[in-house]
Design a protein around this motif. Structure first.
Motif, PDB file in Angstrom:
ATOM      1  N   SER A  98     -20.570  13.827  11.395  1.00 32.59           N
ATOM      2  CA  SER A  98     -19.314  12.826  11.597  1.00 32.59           C
ATOM      3  C   SER A  98     -18.546  13.330  12.473  1.00 32.59           C
ATOM      4  O   SER A  98     -17.681  12.609  13.258  1.00 32.59           O
ATOM      5  CB  SER A  98     -18.899  12.430  10.131  1.00 32.59           C
ATOM      6  OG  SER A  98     -19.612  11.296   9.720  1.00 32.59           O
ATOM      7  N   LEU A  99     -17.769  14.585  12.101  1.00 30.19           N
ATOM      8  CA  LEU A  99     -16.996  15.109  12.866  1.00 30.19           C
ATOM      9  C   LEU A  99     -17.310  15.420  14.544  1.00 30.19           C
ATOM     10  O   LEU A  99     -16.646  15.262  15.107  1.00 30.19           O
ATOM     11  CB  LEU A  99     -16.487  16.711  12.445  1.00 30.19           C
ATOM     12  CG  LEU A  99     -15.449  17.585  13.113  1.00 30.19           C
ATOM     13  CD1 LEU A  99     -14.253  16.579  13.360  1.00 30.19           C
ATOM     14  CD2 LEU A  99     -15.314  18.803  12.663  1.00 30.19           C
ATOM     15  N   THR A 100     -18.734  15.553  14.740  1.00 30.44           N
ATOM     16  CA  THR A 100     -19.246  15.863  16.128  1.00 30.44           C
ATOM     17  C   THR A 100     -19.063  14.492  16.707  1.00 30.44           C
ATOM     18  O   THR A 100     -18.515  14.316  17.909  1.00 30.44           O
ATOM     19  CB  THR A 100     -20.642  16.047  15.856  1.00 30.44           C
ATOM     20  OG1 THR A 100     -20.798  17.400  15.191  1.00 30.44           O
ATOM     21  CG2 THR A 100     -21.388  16.010  17.228  1.00 30.44           C
ATOM     22  N   ARG A 101     -19.208  13.375  15.955  1.00 31.34           N
ATOM     23  CA  ARG A 101     -19.161  12.061  16.719  1.00 31.34           C
ATOM     24  C   ARG A 101     -17.724  11.780  16.947  1.00 31.34           C
ATOM     25  O   ARG A 101     -17.401  11.176  18.020  1.00 31.34           O
ATOM     26  CB  ARG A 101     -19.794  10.936  15.790  1.00 31.34           C
ATOM     27  CG  ARG A 101     -21.330  10.855  15.561  1.00 31.34           C
ATOM     28  CD  ARG A 101     -21.568   9.675  14.872  1.00 31.34           C
ATOM     29  NE  ARG A 101     -23.104   9.851  14.654  1.00 31.34           N
ATOM     30  CZ  ARG A 101     -23.648  10.104  13.376  1.00 31.34           C
ATOM     31  NH1 ARG A 101     -22.729  10.363  12.240  1.00 31.34           N
ATOM     32  NH2 ARG A 101     -24.804  10.159  13.104  1.00 31.34           N
ATOM     33  N   ALA A 102     -16.776  12.115  16.170  1.00 34.19           N
ATOM     34  CA  ALA A 102     -15.403  11.874  16.057  1.00 34.19           C
ATOM     35  C   ALA A 102     -14.902  12.573  17.571  1.00 34.19           C
ATOM     36  O   ALA A 102     -14.106  12.010  18.405  1.00 34.19           O
ATOM     37  CB  ALA A 102     -14.626  12.133  14.885  1.00 34.19           C
ATOM     38  N   MET A 103     -15.279  13.773  17.628  1.00 31.17           N
ATOM     39  CA  MET A 103     -14.729  14.672  18.700  1.00 31.17           C
ATOM     40  C   MET A 103     -15.277  14.227  20.177  1.00 31.17           C
ATOM     41  O   MET A 103     -14.522  14.233  21.180  1.00 31.17           O
ATOM     42  CB  MET A 103     -15.146  16.041  18.533  1.00 31.17           C
ATOM     43  CG  MET A 103     -14.360  17.014  17.291  1.00 31.17           C
ATOM     44  SD  MET A 103     -15.183  18.427  16.852  1.00 31.17           S
ATOM     45  CE  MET A 103     -15.100  19.470  18.428  1.00 31.17           C
TER      46      MET A 103
END
Ligand code: NAD
Length: 251
Positions: free
Chosen positions: A164-169
């Motif tokens: 999820s953090l990868t997508r957000a970043m």
């Protein structure tokens, strides 16, 4: 030389996937900062690169500590002048069971290393990538980012959050040409891989049934994909999971 003139930081570079990838990145011309908690083995990775004619330093860093992540980026800029690629690879798997069984300490430590570590290293590296006009961030996720299994709640929670953090970043930084993607290794024979297998009632059966290829992976099976993700060749990939799992998630 796909990475000539580029500087890469590899967290967890003392062993396993990080070590193999650091060596492969350097072989493609990158200057590499190897970083890890494990000082002797991390120094050894950097020495191996230098002995092969590459450029590398070792910087000791606990990625779960923001100040140390900041110092890691500063040391890299001071030595090599820029940060172009951040491979957020350091991770732990304490294999402590369900939410009933895992200790609060191990729950927090797992999230601190596997998730906070990415947050801390990235927040200091991204301003340097902006100065360089772009960059690549590779976050190591897991098949557990996409599916569940028993007895590994803290690790699965952390790796779900990594995706999820990868997508957000990726959404936040794509327009700055800072491309953020996730590496998804299957069962790979590293410290973490061995610990995982050893915790199974029948390790041989788990190894053979891990994927349709019928064999576990080795760090060198993963490193070429890391090189691709770090290079200009991955220029149209944003927020994507890159599977190198022997087909585990396809089955
Ligand atoms: P590994 O144990 O060989 O490597 C992990 C490295 O991270 C070690 O060198 C360790 O010292 C370092 N590390 C741990 N905590 C740290 C901290 N706080 N700060 C800095 N360094 C720290 O295992 P590996 O399999 O090479 O692990 C690399 C990544 O791959 C991890 O994120 C892991 O979760 C992920 N992964 C591994 C597998 C597998 O089967 N091996 C599968 C999917 C994902």
């Amino acid at each position: 030389m796909k990475l000539a003139g580029k500087t890469c930081i590899v967290t967890g570079g003392a062993s396993g996937i990080g070590r193999s990838s650091a060596i492969a990145l350097a072989a493609e011309g990158a200057s590499v900062t190897v970083t890890d908690l494990s000082i002797e083995e991390g120094e050894a990775t950097a020495r191996t690169i230098r002995e092969a004619g590459g450029r590398a330093i070792f910087v000791s860093c606990d990625v779960s500590q923001d100040e140390q992540a900041k110092a890691l980026v500063e040391a890299t800029v001071s030595e090599f002048g820029s940060v172009d690629v951040l491979f957020n690879n350091a991770g732990i798997n304490v294999m402590e069971g369900s939410v009933v069984d895992v200790s609060i300490e191990n729950w927090r430590r797992t999230l601190a290393v596997n998730l906070d570590g990415i947050f801390f290293c990235s927040r200091h590296a991204i301003p340097e990538m902006r100065k360089a006009g772009g960059g690549r961030i590779i976050n190591t996720a897991s098949p557990g980012s996409f599916k569940g299994w028993a007895g590994n709640a803290a690790y699965l929670a952390s790796k779900g959050a990594v995706m999820s953090l990868t997508r957000a970043m990726a959404m936040d930084h794509a327009k700055e040409n800072i491309l953020v993607n996730a590496l998804v290794p299957g069962l790979i024979m590293t410290g973490i891989g061995h610990n995982f297998l050893d915790a199974q009632p029948d390790p041989d059966a788990v190894a053979k049934g891990a994927n349709p290829l019928g064999r576990v992976g080795q760090p060198d099976d993963v490193a070429p994909l890391v090189v691709y993700m770090a290079s200009d060749e991955s220029r149209f990939s944003v927020g994507a999971p890159f599977f190198v799992d022997g087909g585990e998630l396809a089955s």
